[in-house]
Scaffold this active site. Structure first.
Site, PDB file in Angstrom:
ATOM      1  N   TRP A 123       3.342  -3.252   8.095  1.00  0.00           N
ATOM      2  CA  TRP A 123       2.957  -3.830   9.372  1.00  0.00           C
ATOM      3  C   TRP A 123       3.448  -5.263   9.513  1.00  0.00           C
ATOM      4  CZ3 TRP A 123      -1.769  -2.057  12.407  1.00  0.00           C
ATOM      5  CH2 TRP A 123      -1.935  -0.666  12.290  1.00  0.00           C
ATOM      6  N   TYR A 151       9.049  -0.941   5.309  1.00  0.00           N
ATOM      7  CA  TYR A 151       7.947  -0.158   5.834  1.00  0.00           C
ATOM      8  C   TYR A 151       6.688  -0.971   5.617  1.00  0.00           C
ATOM      9  CZ  TYR A 151       4.365   3.157   6.798  1.00  0.00           C
ATOM     10  OH  TYR A 151       3.259   3.749   7.351  1.00  0.00           O
TER      11      TYR A 151
END
Length: 787
Positions: free
Chosen positions: A125, A123
């Site tokens: 970016w 999890y």
């Protein structure tokens, strides 16, 4: 330092060293000047994000991981529960050695417990590239090589809204991306009522990249035409100065009470759009009974709301009357729903827009999270951009993303989620790539205890984050500048050839190469790679866009031409207002994808779940975490301005904005004076869960009784041997609560909590979070390690 520069860079342009690249915070070009990488924003960007300046100093920072490591306790004792995670030494290993070890461990867990005992914990970016997207890479590997994994759903940013919006309006992307455009606001909007604001620091980042930051310019243009911006937030900085916003500062977490007071005023004065409510909505009568007090004996008047939110009743009433008859856009930020009962402000904001009859009008209505990231309010591309396919996951178990500690601490325990009664799986191994839960998860000391209970924790990382320090097997991966990729997103009209600007640090490898080597050891290399190299995959991904361009009779250059040019302009669709405008114009022919086909002010579905913490219509539900004698201040733990989440906290721009090496906490001058705190002092924030140090910034641009400490400073325990150590660097998640927003969404509640603050008078501990952990040299003798 000349070895930093790769003299055979495939991304060189016109014979010069350097090339184009992209990141979540902007497109840019990198050029080497001697031993220094100089990063320059894309020339078309009118408001470039200075976060890109974190790159040059991060490339060869001491925090980088130079080679594979295995935790000593795991190497000597084998897999198993261990409270030495985060406290242990590491052993340096060769790549072949560690890959053999890891492949064996993955096979052991798969064969003994099944793939449902593996949590694919990517999890974050990570890279803006379409191929080297860590989440896609790890999920593809787990699916193809091991048969699947336990996954997470939704996001820390929008965990409550991800679940709620499909019940009441439509899909999340339809309410965020394909809705009101900034061009519409500039042309049509009379009033923007922004609950939680639209902070420029947030809209300067975008998942997948952004070539033009236009939000501040659009706000300035709208304001020049006469648009009024009303900011509802405890922080004045939550709208940029270009908006010239009126500032209303309610107590944190009380926005729903304020909205209800506005709504009651509208109904009492007959200023709501009853015709729109009848034609486009369901459940108004049920909600109206609650609003006017007929169902519970408590009318939600402005006078009722005033003592809850700390805003005068006369101010609430005046605001309500200003909205009537105007082109009004209601915006509710991500931050509103990152707290207990976070579903309620998202829902109530939509109801308020419906009451005003504004839903679906150009520049009017409701746009959840507009301004939260740079790719909302933009036009969609007319051609698709592909990504690495993740394959099929045979494991059906999942958790809401913010419930990881609950899962690890409570295997087999039932929990509620979106009308389902589910059970937490029994996880033996967590494999993490592309994220740092010690940044984004709440109650870090509880997370530490959760990780102690694993048998094995595997982490791919570029640097020694706290997550890497708690791992059993640490594999060094490349950062975005050290690999090739394609930067593209559905809402930005520039596709970027992400040229490799530097060779990999030390022994770092691409995630793809690591997973390919593991897949080979597990007998699944062909399934994972499909026989393609990285460059082959880039050609494959690009071909999707190229074919779509050719189908539209538009210029469709081949991959080599695109790569040489460094970028490709993509066509855009007109901004048509999406499903909400179509529904407004034709409610029968273009119904919403809700159970009723209309805006659900009252949801029979949600009401049928029977959740006391999320009833069938928006309601004021008092928070349980309120200021008291021990923790008298609200803490707002918002997103940082100097980095994306915790990425490159060791970068030059992030480091330069700290004070005495600590994250900066904002405090009102009256609260500071009451505690003998002066600007620049080091302070200690604390509550029952933990404590951290920060540097004080004294300001009047924050509500009295509220302090702000942004997230993202790397967790740095003064003494890792303690159960609840002091974080000396300023990570607010040692203070935040690890609870779900409600039984409906189980979202993250990390935005708000309560604390006490005092001036720190002790000896200032050093910052050590960027120093590599202790390591030892061990050798294997007869299957055992020996110093």
């Amino acid at each position: 330092m000349t070895d930093v520069v790769d003299e055979a860079l495939d991304g060189s342009l016109n014979g010069t060293l350097g090339g184009s690249h992209s990141s979540h915070w902007g497109a840019f070009k990198g050029v080497w000047q001697g031993d220094t990488l100089v990063v320059t924003p894309h020339p078309r960007d009118p408001d470039p994000n200075p976060i890109i300046q974190n790159f040059p100093s991060a490339l060869r920072h001491r925090a980088r991981i130079d080679r594979p490591y295995v935790r000593r306790g795991w190497l000597e004792g084998g897999p198993g529960k261990d409270d030495r995670r985060g406290r242990d030494e590491f052993v340096a290993m060769e790549w072949d050695e560690v890959l053999d070890l890891l492949a064996s461990e993955l096979a052991r867990v798969r064969d003994a417990h099944g793939p449902g005992a593996i949590f694919g914990g990517s999890y974050g970016w990570s890279s803006a590239g379409r191929f080297h997207h860590a989440q896609s890479q790890i999920h593809r590997f787990l699916n193809t090589a091991l048969g699947g994994y336990v996954r997470s759903v939704n996001s820390y940013s929008a965990g409550a809204s991800n679940v709620l919006l499909p019940h009441i309006l439509g899909g999340y992307d339809d309410v965020t991306r394909r809705n009101v455009s900034w061009d519409d606001i500039v042309q049509y909007t009379d009033i923007v009522l922004a609950f939680g604001g639209m902070a420029a620091k947030n809209s300067r980042v975008a998942s997948g990249g952004i070539s033009e930051h236009t939000e501040r310019k659009a706000m300035g243009q709208a304001r020049a035409r006469g648009t009024e911006f009303v900011l509802v937030s405890p922080q004045r900085s939550d709208l940029p100065r270009e908006a010239e916003a009126e500032w209303i500062a309610p107590a944190p977490g009380t926005d729903v009470a304020l909205m209800l007071g506005i709504a009651h005023t509208l109904v009492a004065a007959g200023l709501h759009d009853r015709a729109f409510l009848d034609s486009h909505c369901v459940g108004w009568s049920v909600f109206e009974d609650y609003l006017m007090g007929r169902s519970d004996g408590e009318p939600k008047t402005a006078a009722w709301a005033a003592p809850i939110c700390g805003i005068a009743a006369s101010e609430i009433e005046a605001l309500a009357r200003r909205l009537a008859g105007k082109r009004v856009l209601i915006v509710v930020s991500h931050s509103m729903q990152r707290s207990e009962h976070g579903e309620q402000p998202v829902w109530m904001g939509a109801v308020l827009a419906a009451m005003l009859g504004q839903m679906g009008l150009p520049g009017g209505g409701y746009n959840y999270a507009l301004g939260a990231v740079a790719n909302y309010g933009k036009r969609m591309n007319a051609v698709p951009v592909a990504a690495l396919p993740q394959g099929q996951n045979a494991v059906r178990d999942f958790i809401p993303v913010a419930r990881i500690s609950d899962m690890l601490l409570n295997p087999g325990k039932p929990f509620d989620y979106n009308g389902q009664r589910l059970t937490y799986p029994d996880i033996k191994l967590v494999y993490w790539a592309g994220g740092n839960p010690f940044h984004h998860h709440q109650d870090i000391n509880r997370l530490r205890r959760a990780f102690f209970g694993l048998e094995t924790l595997v982490v791919h990382e570029i640097a020694w984050t706290a997550t890497a320090r708690h791992a059993d097997i640490v594999l060094p991966c490349t950062m975005t500048l050290e690999r090739e990729d394609i930067g593209a997103t559905p809402t930005d009209q520039l596709m970027i050839a992400m040229h490799r600007l530097a060779k990999p640090f030390a022994q770092a490898r691409d995630d793809y190469d690591i997973f390919a080597a593991l897949a080979e050891r597990l007998g699944q290399r062909e399934a994972f790679t499909e026989g393609r190299s990285t460059r082959d995959w880039l050609r494959h991904i690009y071909a999707t866009t190229q074919k779509a361009l050719a189908t539209k009779d538009l210029p469709a250059p081949d991959f080599d031409h695109f790569w040489g040019e460094g970028e490709l302009e993509l066509p855009a669709l007109p901004a048509d207002g999406g499903i909400l405008r179509a529904f407004r114009d034709d409610p029968q022919g273009k119904p919403l994808p809700t159970p009723s086909g209309k805006i659900e002010i009252f949801s029979k579905t949600i009401a049928g779940f029977g959740y006391a913490d999320c009833p069938g219509h928006p309601a004021w539900l008092a928070p349980s975490d309120v200021p008291d004698e021990k923790a008298p201040l609200h803490l707002v733990a918002n997103q940082p301005a100097t980095r994306l989440h915790s990425q490159f906290d060791f970068g030059g721009h992030s480091d330069a904005e700290k004070l005495r090496g600590r994250e900066v906490m904002s405090i009102h001058s009256l609260d500071a004076a009451a505690r003998g705190i002066k600007d620049g002092d080091i302070v200690r924030l604390f509550n029952a869960r933990g404590a951290c140090l920060a540097a004080a910034s004294v300001t009047d641009d924050i509500r009295v009784g509220v302090v702000r400490l942004p997230t993202g400073a790397w967790y740095d325990p003064e003494d890792a041997e303690e159960d609840n150590p002091l974080c000396v660097h300023g990570n607010p998640n040692v203070l935040t609560r690890d609870i779900g927003t409600s039984s409906l969404a189980q979202g993250c509640c990390g935005q708000l909590t309560t604390v006490q603050v005092e001036r720190f008078t002790g000896n200032l501990p050093p910052i050590r979070t960027f120093d590599p952990p202790a390591s030892v040299e061990l050798r294997m003798i007869a299957g055992r390690t020996k110093s």
